[in-house]
Design an enzyme around this catalytic site. Structure first.
Site, PDB file in Angstrom:
ATOM      1  CB  CYS A 195      -0.854   0.064   1.256  1.00 25.17           C
ATOM      2  SG  CYS A 195      -2.170  -1.279   1.350  1.00 25.17           S
ATOM      3  CG  HIS A 256      -9.847   3.629   1.154  1.00 27.30           C
ATOM      4  ND1 HIS A 256      -8.839   3.252   0.423  1.00 27.30           N
ATOM      5  CD2 HIS A 256      -9.757   2.676   2.119  1.00 27.30           C
ATOM      6  CE1 HIS A 256      -7.989   2.292   0.871  1.00 27.30           C
ATOM      7  NE2 HIS A 256      -8.491   1.831   1.815  1.00 27.30           N
TER       8      HIS A 256
END
Length: 313
Positions: A195, A256
């Site tokens: 990530c 998010h």
């Protein structure tokens, strides 16, 4: 009336007036994170995701955290400092064994290294806990052929982390001081693709700054952890190279909020940030591999209570 140049000395300003005349204090760094949360809640687009949980998502965000005499460990909830520290030391070691981290009381990779999860990805012959060529492997052995978590990879691949340190020492103005965990060839072998994918270091005025590009940011659980982790890495490299910590710049791609984190984050938004703590390195360390958990001390960390959020797997 006194002539020019013979004015009586001015009385000292009272403390309140002195404060008004002083340089305004910069806003608390944590307000950037809270502002990002507010923006996603207000403007985020509903998107489905790999975990099936559902998210509110915004593409492209950035925040800048000062590392000068403070450490950006968020205060509007308690952040798992031991987990930040032990995971980073585990990355630096080049380990890909989730059980090794779990044995230190840090369980954050357990789900991704579980038998069921590995089997679901087709890694049925892989030993439980073997995450594949994830962060630590890419940092220390980029390009080496991954076999398993127990193999010795000494001298294999590119040691990106050591190359970063060497370049900072020998050519601090270099614009290529980069460490990348995103290796397309190895992505199919990873339990979870990176990530936080790429970081770049920058030296000016004897200060070391770091910018992270994070392709995917779980704002509720992951991002507070990531901020502290790369701030810590910057402190460590600055210590070894004889520099002072400067800034940590955090650039997010898909930023998010998982739908099941919305209510906990609304609670967090009601809290006022408290002063960031300080990070002390307690002894002189010459090599990145020589750092130990007991070398670090967080001082003055007085966060609001923990807020429970479930991890999406």
């Amino acid at each position: 009336m006194p002539v020019a140049g013979s004015e009586l000395p001015r009385r000292p300003l009272p403390p309140a007036a002195q404060e008004r005349d002083a340089e305004p204090r910069p806003p608390h760094g944590e307000l950037q994170y809270l502002g990002q949360i507010q923006h996603i809640l207000r403007c985020g687009v509903r998107k489905d995701d790999r975990t099936g949980t559902g998210t509110l998502s915004v593409f492209g965000m950035q925040a800048r955290y000062s590392l000068r005499d403070e450490f950006p460990l968020l205060t509007t909830k308690r952040v798992f400092w031991k987990g930040v520290l032990e995971e980073l030391l585990w990355f630096i070691k080049g380990s890909t064994n989730a059980k090794e981290l779990s044995s230190k009381g840090v369980k954050i990779w357990d789900a991704n290294g579980s038998r069921d999860f590995l089997d679901s990805l087709g890694f049925s012959t892989r030993e439980e806990g073997d995450l594949g060529p994830v962060y630590g492997f890419q940092w220390r052995h980029f390009g080496a052929e991954y076999r398993d978590m127990e193999s010795d990879y000494s001298g294999q691949g590119v040691d990106q982390l050591q190359r970063v340190i060497d370049t900072i020492k020998t050519n601090p103005d270099d614009r290529r001081i980069i460490m990348c965990a995103w290796n397309p060839r190895d992505l199919p072998l990873m339990a979870l693709p990176p990530c936080h994918a790429l970081c770049q270091f920058y030296v000016v005025n004897s200060e070391l700054s770091c910018q992270l590009y994070q392709r995917s940011g779980d704002m509720g659980l992951g991002v507070p952890f990531n901020i502290a982790s790369y701030a810590l890495l910057t402190y460590m490299i600055a210590h070894i190279t004889g520099l002072k910590p400067g800034d940590f710049i955090h650039t997010l791609g898909d930023a998010h909020i998982y739908l099941n984190h919305i209510e906990p984050l609304k609670i967090q938004l009601q809290r006022e940030p408290r002063p960031f703590p300080k990070l002390r390195i307690l002894r002189k360390v010459e090599k990145i591999d020589d750092f130990k958990a007991e070398d670090f001390q967080i001082e003055g960390y007085n966060p609001h209570p923990t807020i429970k959020m479930e991890m999406a797997v």
